[in-house]
Enzyme design. Structure first.
Site: not given
Ligand code: PEP
Ligand code: MG
Length: 931
Positions: A62, A132, A141, A143, A376, A495, A822, A890
């Protein structure tokens, strides 16, 4: 209290100090500079070699800001800042003013007296100041603040004469005594408030605004009595003493309980100290040409470039915030005070240009004169953030890179999913909290199974929230029909979470406090009972569940500002952004959101479709090889159709198709359900009367018995580590061959249509290079066969997921076979930690995070030191063998901004995430590149 608290002594000292100064003697020779006038901000800057961050450290946010505004020529009531160093010295010395501080304070008061022409304790033209706190980081708020310092009985008389408004002056005076009593001397504020309530009753009025001058005079007198009773002293009448005690109170409030708790929660260091800002009071309640208000330099909801705010004529700052009087929109000032409004507009623009950001300003107009009390960076919605960032680039205020960095990846979510209306949430009844696994808002009626959910939604057009203990593949039709999903078990890679994210369905999972009674069709949270059909609102962005129907805000991905910003993000990022998509419609959405390829098509998800599941079950239940072959052959055209559609959507872009991964039992009813259903059926047998009824029941019993036998045979202690992935593919080579055939037949079919296909076939859960050899042999033979049959060659890549530590550690060997990697970080996290991805997140991981054993959920953000290290090793080893190895991720982490930054650092080629995270990933990848 310090030795200087005695009024007479202090007054004498103050005069003595002034005397000394007039005689040309200064304060102690080597005292540091503890006090900076707002107009001395440049000196502070020089002291810390021009670092604005350090100026904020010294003068607090401030104070630095007030100095900065003063330097810009913005009308700020004159004042000065006592540094954080002074605070730390005071606290270190056992709550004693360090040598030189008091002298510097007096000196500074002298300066503001000169600047304002007013004088401390001068009844004819008194200077009143506020005191202040102001730490480096804002601690709203937390202090203390004391207003109207400088008032005493004589000054009050003088002020009434000058202003002719006794009510106004006594109101100021009682506020001083009240704040001083409660903040400085710890008198409970309730005692003061009780006096005001009594006074209102006696005067027969409903609000404070209706109390008269004499009412406030009486209140002030009573406040002084309270002060004496509680502290054993008279209320201090010397302004210097008031100022000194107030400064000390602010210093001490740095270590107050509230402030310490706040710092712990916000991660702010405890040794920074607070600065103290002492500033001339200005009054917005000095008549009809006075006002006070707050305003944003742009619209904080939409980002439109227009000043937006509220103000009140003849009022004090807190009246605007407290909402006791109906405020007016700030544009109204344009009519009533055009010059002041024009000046305000000019200042707002100046401040925006200076801070290169939208500003949130507090202002006061005292008898026609405009003062800025604070500015600000303004808080704003995600929508406004994006619009303002883009507009500011176009106005030449900031660069594209700054605009991109300014918008947080998660803010993009606003444009992709409906959100609960922020205002409506304030009055909603929150009933539970779980894991925020799929963002957005969903409102609907509770349905406890997939069939009901689907029936209500499709046949009756009802909006449904599907509630289950956990979901299984055969719940997918209900999930698709529902607005949102709520489960009591499961984690971020359960899932329910995977499917919900994939389809952009808001979901909250792992809500442990939810007791679901499927039999009675109700659930309980604590002692609250929710029946099937009752309305719930889910906030999947934050993982919150509310009772009833809350209004939602509709998203718009085609917002032009958003699209422009993402376009800029693409110019900066080096990491590719691909999608996890199993169905053509997901792929189409992913393309719309900017996906450059498909990083994971989980082929087993195609098996979950309602009409396919029975065929898959037939394959699993087959007693004879030809039965199995028949089922697999039935699946072939379906898979081929899926792949062909996917290739068409992704024309010219890579599509990574992963061969079957999950354990087979996932396609069958659960063991416990089967046992329960069998028991029920057996009990019912006694109640049947006709042979036909009994025959039907027996047939059902036999079928369930078969299922149960198979489920028992497939049962493993931890199926996520059992016969799944490549292991399953090796054991069921027929299935592998069918999938490969489907891929190549589809590829050839669409190539003939003129589509460019780039299939990449991925093997899941590889641990050993020999597993890849086996699969490669099967795959190559089948691929060759199809290509010969069809008389056409389709180029493809063969690669693997890296989701088992052994695969990461032997990546050099694996890369001899695999053309791409991957990272399956869901399984890699599970296997590196030895933590089950299915149930840990609603179990001990919660406690681990609460107790700080783990600071982050490793299933949400990659554990950089463990899992990240394995990824680094695999990347390095893999590229040693094959320098052009394509490497992506992935796992669900592919859509998490922090994990994306790690992937960028490790030199991955792309991240792959669910379609709805693509825009977020594009922005996060740009952030990583710009970091
Ligand atoms: C993982 O295990 O990160 C993956 C992408 O495969 P799944 O989640 O289908 O096992
Ligand atoms: Mg996996």
């Amino acid at each position: 209290m310090s030795t200087l608290s005695n009024t007479a002594v202090l007054q004498e000292l103050a005069e003595a100090v002034r005397e000394t100064k007039h005689n040309g003697h200064g304060q102690p020779a080597n005292a540091p500079k503890y006090v900076y006038l707002f107009s001395e901000v440049e000196q502070a800057e020089e002291l810390v070699n021009g670092s604005w961050d350090s100026v904020r450290g010294l003068l607090g946010g401030k104070g630095a800001n007030l100095g900065d505004m003063t330097r810009l020529g913005v009308p700020v009531p004159p004042g000065f800042t006592v540094t954080t160093e002074a605070c730390n010295a005071y606290l270190a010395a056992g709550e004693t003013f360090p040598a030189g501080l008091f002298e510097q304070l007096l000196d500074a008061v002298g300066e503001i007296e000169a600047q304002t022409g007013k004088k401390f304790a001068d009844p004819s033209n008194p200077l009143l100041v506020s005191c202040r706190s102001g730490a480096k980081f804002s601690m709203p708020g937390m202090m203390d603040t004391i207003l109207n310092i400088g008032l005493n009985d004589e000054v009050v008389v003088g002020m009434i004469e000058r202003t002719g408004d006794a009510r106004f002056v006594y109101d100021l005076y009682r506020r001083l005594v009240q704040m001083f009593g409660s903040v400085v001397m710890n008198v409970p504020d309730e005692v003061f408030e009780a006096v005001i309530t009594t006074q209102r009753k006696q005067a027969g009025v409903a609000t404070d605004a209706e109390l008269s001058a004499s009412d406030w005079q009486m209140v002030t007198q009573k406040f002084k009595d309270i002060y004496r009773t509680f502290t054993g002293h008279e209320f201090p009448t010397t302004p210097y003493e008031q100022l000194k005690l107030a400064t000390e109170a602010v210093f001490k409030s740095w270590n107050g309980r509230r402030a310490r708790d706040y710092r712990n929660a916000a991660g702010i260091r405890h040794d920074l100290g607070t600065a103290v800002n002492i500033q001339t009071m200005v009054f917005g309640n000095m008549g009809d040409n006075s006002a006070t208000g707050v305003a944003m330099s742009r619209n904080a909801s939409t980002g439109e470039p227009e000043i937006e705010g509220d103000f009140l004529f003849n009022a004090q700052g807190e009246d605007v915030v407290a909402g006791i009087r109906l405020t007016q929109p700030v544009e109204d000032l344009q009519q009533s005070m055009p010059d002041v409004y024009a000046e305000f507009e000019e200042i707002a623009h100046k401040l925006e240009v200076h801070y290169r950001n939208m500003q949130d300003m507090e202002f006061t107009i005292e008898q026609g004169k405009l003062w800025l009390l604070q500015t600000r960076d303004g808080k704003r919605t995600a929508q406004a953030e994006v619009r303002i960032a883009v507009d500011m680039v176009e106005e030449g205020m900031i660069t594209k890179a700054e605009a991109v960095k300014r918008v947080k990846p998660e803010q993009v979510d606003f444009f992709l999913h409906p959100q609960l209306d922020v205002m409506a949430v304030k009055s909603a009844q929150r009933i539970a909290k779980g894991l925020n696994v799929s963002p957005g808002a969903a409102v609907g009626q509770v349905a406890f199974d997939a069939d009901t959910a689907e029936m209500w939604a499709k046949e009756q057009g009802r909006k449904v929230i599907m509630v289950r203990p956990e979901t299984k593949p055969d719940d997918v039709h209900g999930m698709l029909a529902a607005e949102g999903i709520l489960t009591s078990r499961g984690g971020r890679t359960s899932h329910a979470a995977l499917v919900a994210r994939q389809f952009g369905k808001p979901a909250v999972v792992g809500v442990g406090e939810l007791e679901i009674d499927l039999e009675s069709r109700l659930m309980t949270v604590g002692d609250m009972v929710i029946k099937e059909g009752d309305y719930l609102s889910l906030d999947g962005t934050h993982g919150t569940v509310y009772m009833g129907q809350i209004a939602t805000v509709v998203p718009d991905f085609n917002n032009p500002y958003m699209l422009k910003l993402l376009g800029w993000a693409d110019e900066f990022r080096t990491l590719g952004v691909w999608a996890n998509a199993d169905y053509p419609q997901d792929a189409a959405r992913a393309r719309e959101y900017g996906a450059e390829g498909i990083g994971l098509c989980r082929t087993e998800h195609m098996f979950f479709e309602t009409h396919r599941l029975p065929i898959v079950q037939k394959m699993i239940m087959a007693k004879y090889p030809n039965e199995r072959t028949q089922a697999i052959n039935d699946l072939l055209p379906m898979q081929r159709g899926d792949f062909a559609a996917l290739f068409r959507v992704m024309n010219g872009r890579s599509v990574i198709i992963r061969l079957i991964d999950p354990p087979l039992h996932e396609f069958l009813p659960s063991h416990d359900d089967l046992v329960r259903e069998l028991d029920d059926l057996k009990v019912q047998l006694q109640h049947f009367h006709t042979i036909k009824e009994i025959d039907v029941a027996l047939a059902e019993i036999r079928q369930k018995q078969d299922y149960l036998e198979r489920v028992v045979a497939l049962r493993e202690a931890n199926p996520m580590l059992g016969t799944r992935g490549v292991r399953l593919g090796i054991l069921l080579s027929e299935l592998t061959r069918m999938q490969v055939r489907a891929i190549f037949e589809a590829a050839i079919e669409v190539t003939r249509e003129g589509v460019i296909v780039k299939p990449e076939i991925m093997i899941p859960l590889t641990a050993h290079v020999n597993e890849l050899h086996v699969q490669q042999t099967t795959l190559e033979a089948e691929a060759k066969l199809v290509m010969e049959e069809q008389n056409m060659t389709v180029p493809y890549k063969f690669g693997t997921m890296i989701e088992i530590p052994r695969a990461a550690l032997t990546a050099d060997e694996i890369a001899e076979v695999a053309q791409f990697f991957s990272f399956g970080t869901n399984d890699l996290t599970q296997t590196t930690f030895g933590i089950s991805r299915d149930d840990a997140e609603s179990g001990f991981l919660v406690e681990y995070q609460q107790r700080g054993i783990l600071t982050e959920n490793p299933f949400a953000t990659i554990d950089a030191k463990g899992v990240g290290k394995l990824m680094g090793i695999a990347t390095e080893l893999g590229r040693q063998t094959r320098p052009d190895l394509e490497i992506g991720i992935c796992g669900e982490h592919g859509g998490d901004p922090k994990s994306i930054a790690l992937c960028h650092k490790l030199g991955l080629n792309y991240v792959s995430c669910s379609p709805f995270r693509i825009p977020i990933a594009r922005l996060a990848a740009a952030h990583a590149a710009l970091a």
